[in-house]
Enzyme design. Structure first.
Site, PDB file in Angstrom:
ATOM      1  N   HIS A 191      -2.715   0.899 -13.579  1.00 53.79           N
ATOM      2  CA  HIS A 191      -2.558  -0.509 -13.960  1.00 53.79           C
ATOM      3  C   HIS A 191      -1.349  -0.735 -14.861  1.00 53.79           C
ATOM      4  O   HIS A 191      -0.583  -1.684 -14.662  1.00 53.79           O
ATOM      5  CB  HIS A 191      -3.817  -1.003 -14.679  1.00 53.79           C
ATOM      6  CG  HIS A 191      -5.003  -1.150 -13.776  1.00 53.79           C
ATOM      7  ND1 HIS A 191      -6.252  -1.513 -14.236  1.00 53.79           N
ATOM      8  CD2 HIS A 191      -5.140  -0.979 -12.432  1.00 53.79           C
ATOM      9  CE1 HIS A 191      -7.100  -1.566 -13.223  1.00 53.79           C
ATOM     10  NE2 HIS A 191      -6.450  -1.238 -12.126  1.00 53.79           N
ATOM     11  N   SER A 227       0.852  -1.176   0.000  1.00 50.76           N
ATOM     12  CA  SER A 227       0.000   0.000   0.000  1.00 50.76           C
ATOM     13  C   SER A 227       0.890   1.228   0.000  1.00 50.76           C
ATOM     14  O   SER A 227       2.112   1.125   0.150  1.00 50.76           O
ATOM     15  CB  SER A 227      -0.924   0.001   1.220  1.00 50.76           C
ATOM     16  OG  SER A 227      -1.897   1.029   1.111  1.00 50.76           O
ATOM     17  N   ARG A 228       0.263   2.409  -0.142  1.00 53.39           N
ATOM     18  CA  ARG A 228       1.073   3.636  -0.174  1.00 53.39           C
ATOM     19  C   ARG A 228       1.639   3.981   1.197  1.00 53.39           C
ATOM     20  O   ARG A 228       2.635   4.685   1.291  1.00 53.39           O
ATOM     21  CB  ARG A 228       0.225   4.792  -0.719  1.00 53.39           C
ATOM     22  CG  ARG A 228      -0.008   4.711  -2.219  1.00 53.39           C
ATOM     23  CD  ARG A 228      -0.942   5.784  -2.697  1.00 53.39           C
ATOM     24  NE  ARG A 228      -2.298   5.582  -2.167  1.00 53.39           N
ATOM     25  CZ  ARG A 228      -3.330   6.377  -2.439  1.00 53.39           C
ATOM     26  NH1 ARG A 228      -3.157   7.437  -3.208  1.00 53.39           N
ATOM     27  NH2 ARG A 228      -4.514   6.127  -1.936  1.00 53.39           N
ATOM     28  N   ASP A 245     -15.262   1.894 -15.583  1.00 53.81           N
ATOM     29  CA  ASP A 245     -15.630   1.237 -14.336  1.00 53.81           C
ATOM     30  C   ASP A 245     -16.818   0.304 -14.482  1.00 53.81           C
ATOM     31  O   ASP A 245     -16.860  -0.742 -13.837  1.00 53.81           O
ATOM     32  CB  ASP A 245     -15.929   2.276 -13.257  1.00 53.81           C
ATOM     33  CG  ASP A 245     -15.643   1.752 -11.862  1.00 53.81           C
ATOM     34  OD1 ASP A 245     -16.592   1.453 -11.130  1.00 53.81           O
ATOM     35  OD2 ASP A 245     -14.453   1.598 -11.533  1.00 53.81           O
ATOM     36  N   LYS A 305      -9.968  -5.044 -13.998  1.00 55.34           N
ATOM     37  CA  LYS A 305     -10.473  -4.350 -15.185  1.00 55.34           C
ATOM     38  C   LYS A 305     -10.671  -2.872 -14.844  1.00 55.34           C
ATOM     39  O   LYS A 305     -10.884  -2.526 -13.664  1.00 55.34           O
ATOM     40  CB  LYS A 305     -11.763  -5.026 -15.673  1.00 55.34           C
ATOM     41  CG  LYS A 305     -12.874  -5.136 -14.623  1.00 55.34           C
ATOM     42  CD  LYS A 305     -13.668  -3.878 -14.516  1.00 55.34           C
ATOM     43  CE  LYS A 305     -14.644  -3.870 -13.376  1.00 55.34           C
ATOM     44  NZ  LYS A 305     -15.111  -2.518 -13.030  1.00 55.34           N
TER      45      LYS A 305
END
Length: 357
Positions: free
Chosen positions: A106, A57-58, A205, A124
């Protein structure tokens, strides 16, 4: 008639439980700790041959919390030398990564993962444009690594049954398809759904799900006509696509971040039709009617939340040395991104990633 989307290997087996091991354990790395990462991780934990090994994670705190919640052995956050996902990719114990970041990230992350020798399952849309997708596909094929876009609905029992009915000829020649998916998403310029820098909007989305009903029953179209409404940030808040086919069939697909809809799909043929019951991305039932006869209902249960089916396919493919899934082939991902590029051109939607060559 020929099915347009292949049947998953699992459905040809005596044991169709996706939790059952199909080979050696794979050590998974999950990149990102948002809602979709949590949902998929819960289902991944159900697979007998999946090890929840590493998460990134960040922030280290977010990675640590996610690791504690789901039982990961390693947690990687950004430090003063390197960002978290690159630390995860340097871990030689990781066999495969699941990329669950917003769309616009991505390409960068999947490219880095493939370059590090990791197999990749990427949420996706695979990327935000066809150029980025082609780069990933070329690299995966060059390195002989598995890559798949996580269109989980392709692998579900209800969706596969819909494809089977359409291909069987029971409802005759499919002439039109209608599908919608929408919900009112509160506007925030920093939300991934609304931020151009994240690839926000209804198209990337949501539209993959209505589109899947057309692809699975009619295949890829010859023509695409798109209309939509863009907000002041240039994000498509709603869109409507009409797909045209050489034999005269059509599909009408609606995606919206502004309004609730019935979330249904109808596939209409010369002898009858069927409709989905429950959300179109995971149909609980199909209502099938021939002519004016009484309809029948077919009901479908899923294991976990349903992500287990795509996760079984990915696991099996990697275990057997396959570099892509016949159910979600890379060429389909490329063609979907080309279709979306064409839709965005009609709508006037662009993303910062488009300028990066």
């Amino acid at each position: 008639m020929t099915a347009h989307i292949a049947t998953p290997w699992l459905f040809s087996q005596p044991d169709q439980d996706p939790r059952t091991a199909t080979g050696a354990r794979l050590r998974w790395g999950v990149i990102a700790t948002g809602g979709i990462a949590a949902s998929v991780t819960r289902d991944l934990a159900l697979l007998a041959d999946a090890e929840l090994y590493a998460v990134s994670s960040r922030t280290q705190a977010a990675a640590d919390a996610f690791a504690a919640d789901y039982g990961f052995s390693r947690a990687y956050g950004d430090d003063d030398k390197q960002i978290g996902y690159r630390r995860l990719l340097e871990d030689d114990a990781v066999d495969i990564v699941y990329v669950a970041t917003p769309h616009a990230h991505h390409h960068e992350i999947a490219l880095a993962a493939l370059s590090a020798g990791k197999h990749v399952l990427c949420e996706k849309a695979l990327t935000v444009n066809a150029r980025e997708a082609a780069e990933l596909v070329t690299l995966a094929r060059t390195k002989g690594l598995f890559l798949m876009e996580a269109v989980w609905s392709r692998f579900l029992p209800g969706m596969q049954r819909a494809f089977d009915i359409a291909a069987s000829g029971e409802i005759g020649e499919v002439q039109w398809v209608s599908a919608d998916l929408g919900f009112p998403a509160p506007y925030s310029p920093t939300s991934r759904l609304w931020a151009p820098k994240d690839g926000g909007g209804a198209l990337l989305d949501l539209t993959v799900y209505p589109l899947l009903w057309a692809l699975g029953t009619l295949g890829f179209p010859q023509t695409v006509s798109a209309t939509g409404w863009l907000n002041d940030d240039g994000v498509d808040a709603q869109n409507a696509l009409t797909l045209g086919y050489q034999h005269g069939a059509q599909a009408q697909l609606t995606s919206s971040l502004l309004a609730y809809g019935p979330r249904t799909a109808t596939v209409a043929g010369s002898l009858g039709y069927f409709q989905s019951v429950g959300s179109i991305n995971n149909p609980a039932e199909l209502l099938v009617r021939t002519g004016f006869d009484e309809p029948r209902r077919e009901h479908f249960d899923v294991v976990g939340r349903g992500y287990t089916y795509e996760l079984r396919e990915v696991t099996r493919c990697v275990q057997q040395g396959l570099t892509e899934s016949p159910v979600m082939p890379l060429e389909d991902s490329l063609n979907m991104m080309r279709l979306f590029d064409g839709v965005r051109a009609q709508l006037g939607v662009s993303y910062p990633n488009d300028a990066r060559g």
